[in-house]
Design an enzyme around this catalytic site. Structure first.
Site, mmCIF file in Angstrom:
data_model
loop_
_atom_site.group_PDB
_atom_site.id
_atom_site.type_symbol
_atom_site.label_atom_id
_atom_site.label_comp_id
_atom_site.label_asym_id
_atom_site.label_seq_id
_atom_site.Cartn_x
_atom_site.Cartn_y
_atom_site.Cartn_z
ATOM 1 N N ASP A 218 0.808 -1.215 0.000
ATOM 2 C CA ASP A 218 0.000 0.000 0.000
ATOM 3 C C ASP A 218 0.846 1.272 0.000
ATOM 4 O OD1 ASP A 218 -2.683 1.323 0.622
ATOM 5 O OD2 ASP A 218 -1.472 1.992 2.323
ATOM 6 N N GLU A 290 1.675 -0.362 -4.922
ATOM 7 C CA GLU A 290 0.765 0.739 -5.246
ATOM 8 C C GLU A 290 1.468 2.078 -5.135
ATOM 9 O OE1 GLU A 290 -3.352 2.877 -3.730
ATOM 10 O OE2 GLU A 290 -1.755 2.398 -2.333
#
Ligand code: NAG
Length: 570
Positions: A218, A290
């Protein structure tokens, strides 16, 4: 005589052997909204386990789960208070074991969400830090405030949170501010502390030991901040952009809090951890990172020199650069970007939706759902599908009163919150036309069910010949053919509205044509080499009048408004 025969054999099996992750489709599950097994209105692990067969039915080989870890849910699980434990409302460690066992039985790989940038303000780590426990104090990023001309204490500098307002929060207990690039409840971790680096590697090892096949990582480009020792021991202001709203994330240019060189090195270190596991059993663990970043920076996650990094730095071009209003030329340009910049020996990846982005049916159009799935699933490289995109789910309407996403709530704007809220793409998955779309038996679900669930659901579409679901399944199957796993790629904007690409390998030759507008056109596909004569419709979108098996002419294809086709050269 022996040699030529040998050569022939060698040629017949000459295509490169591909690893599991290079050909599979990755399916993103947002656990809170997938399937509720215990009637509390919130999705859970047992719900996922009970529906893994559905993934198998789709032809999916791997799923990545948004966070399932212990969390006070200020950012719905992206604020983790215990990286080694399961959130109660999602289930227990035993439930997770059952999920893994069932997935293994079905040969579906489980990928977890690794959220390294920050922890939670309600974690033991943070609580200990506030008590002055030195070890944990050094897990976070602390800075003195500054006293303004009126004698009031102000944040250390002008850094702004992604979710608006100062990225610094004062804690009286220690008399300092801590950094939170996301919500206040997400204190940034200090990666200049080797103990933190080791702790987070242990988190990776902990879940790998349980049998997960890798991690989606993330918000990776936020990991490091600039080294303040280079600035006399104080974090410097970021330069202004010209945006007038000091609370807005766009107020400053994030040159000191994003895309720092040290971040890439940490990704390579994590890859080394994954590869230690591979060295022991031969099975590849994957990392998907990401970062909403330029293509040049995105490629750095793949690796550098002899260091290896992420196998899949997410390619967000189909999310960030284009939408349903884009011209075919812009679509081509967006697709070419990753292919142009990626290292020649790495694979591209394609994703059109996720839990942070408006859904394909809403961002493009309901008519383009199948066309976008053709693009995502048939371009060269890895495909990623966000749950619900296979049935054409639309963004749900979530009233201001029902809004729970901090990104929406923090606007304090009951009218315009919709533009910032991520709740619309997180509404419950639509299994059937039953109560709560078959997601839950609860009287109230954590977010309301979106419109259209009476037809945009698995059960109805399973039993409808021409449905998004069945188009999706055909595409996943088709994707297994050599033209798509190993074939070459060429694309063209046939006019400003019709985008086409060709995939071919030896004698196999396919053309995909997507009309992004509602107008009808006659197009000439003989632009492509070896595309002549009769073409057979292999897959068509549900609005198309052309059934599978229809023969069309390469030099004068009539393409209807919003029609999308996969054609095979006979
Ligand atoms: C943690 O942060 C949230 C805001 O994100 C806040 O509402 C909550 O009170 C904080 N908890 C503690 C214990 O400070």
């Amino acid at each position: 005589m022996l040699l030529p025969i040998f050569c022939l054999l060698a040629q017949a099996s000459a295509q490169k052997q591909l690893d599991w992750w290079e050909t599979t489709v990755f399916y993103q599950i947002y656990p809170r909204s997938f399937k509720d097994s215990n009637g509390d209105g919130i999705g859970d692990l047992n719900g996922i386990t009970s529906q893994l067969e559905y993934l198998k039915e789709l032809g999916i080989g791997a799923t990545w789960l948004s966070p399932i870890f212990k969390s006070p849910m200020y950012d719905f699980g992206y604020d983790i208070s215990d990286f080694y434990a399961i959130q109660d409302e999602y289930g227990t460690m035993e439930d997770f074991g059952n999920l893994l066992a069932k997935a293994k039985e079905l040969d579906i790989k489980i990928i977890l969400d690794f959220v390294p940038n920050h922890g939670s303000n309600e974690s033991v780590w943070f609580e200990e830090a506030l008590k002055g426990h030195e070890k944990y104090y050094d897990y976070f990023m602390w800075e003195d405030g500054v006293v303004d001309e009126n004698g009031n204490l102000q944040p250390p500098n002008n850094w702004v949170s992604v979710f608006r307002k100062s990225a610094w929060e004062y804690r009286e207990e220690v008399g300092k501010y801590y950094l939170h690039q996301f919500v206040i409840g997400q204190p940034d971790l200090n990666y200049r502390n080797p103990v933190v680096v080791e702790e987070m590697k242990n988190v990776i090892r902990f879940w790998l030991d349980k049998g997960v096949a890798g991690f989606r990582v993330d918000a990776i480009n936020h990991l490091f901040e600039v080294d303040k020792e280079l600035f006399g021991g104080k974090y410097p202001d970021e330069p202004r952009t010209g945006d007038e709203d000091p609370d807005s994330y766009g107020y400053v240019d994030h040159i000191y809090t994003r895309d720092q060189d040290e971040t890439y090195d940490m990704v390579y270190q994590w890859r080394d951890v994954l590869d230690e596991y591979k060295a022991s059993d031969g099975f590849t663990r994957v990392m998907m990172t990401e970062a909403y970043a330029s293509p040049q920076l995105t490629m750095r996650y793949f690796g550098e020199g002899d260091r290896l990094g992420s196998q899949m730095p997410f390619n967000f071009a189909l999310i960030s650069n284009v939408n349903g209003k884009s011209s075919a030329n812009e679509i081509k340009y967006a697709i070419d970007q990753f292919l142009t910049f990626k290292p020649v020996d790495k694979l591209a990846n394609w994703v059109a939706g996720n839990h942070d982005q408006s859904r394909v049916a809403s961002r493009y159009s309901p008519e383009l759902v199948d066309g976008m799935n053709m693009i995502v699933l048939l371009l060269p490289g890895i495909a990623v599908t966000y749950m619900g995109e296979e049935i054409g789910m639309v963004d749900g309407f979530v009233s201001w009163e029902d809004t729970v996403d901090p990104s929406g709530c923090n606007t304090d704007d009951p009218i315009n919150y919709v533009q910032s809220s991520r709740d619309p793409e997180r509404t419950p998955f639509q299994w059937s036309a039953d109560k709560n779309a078959g997601f839950s038996t609860a009287d109230k679900t954590w977010l309301p069910v979106a419109d259209g669930y009476e037809t945009l659901n698995v059960e109805v579409q399973r039993n409808t010949d021409r449905s998004h679901l069945n188009v999706y399944k055909s595409l996943v199957q088709l994707r297994g053919e050599l033209a798509f796993t190993h074939g070459r790629y060429e694309s063209v904007a046939l006019n400003s509205d019709v985008f086409a690409f060709r995939r071919w390998y030896n004698g196999e030759n396919y053309v995909v044509v997507v009309n992004f507008r509602e107008e009808q056109f006659t197009v000439d596909l003989t632009y492509f080499e070896n595309v002549v004569g009769d073409l057979e419709v292999t897959v068509s979108n549900i609005q198309s009048p052309k059934a599978k098996g229809t023969i069309v002419q390469a030099d004068r294809l009539e393409i209807f408004g919003s029609e999308s086709l996969v054609l095979k050269v006979k």
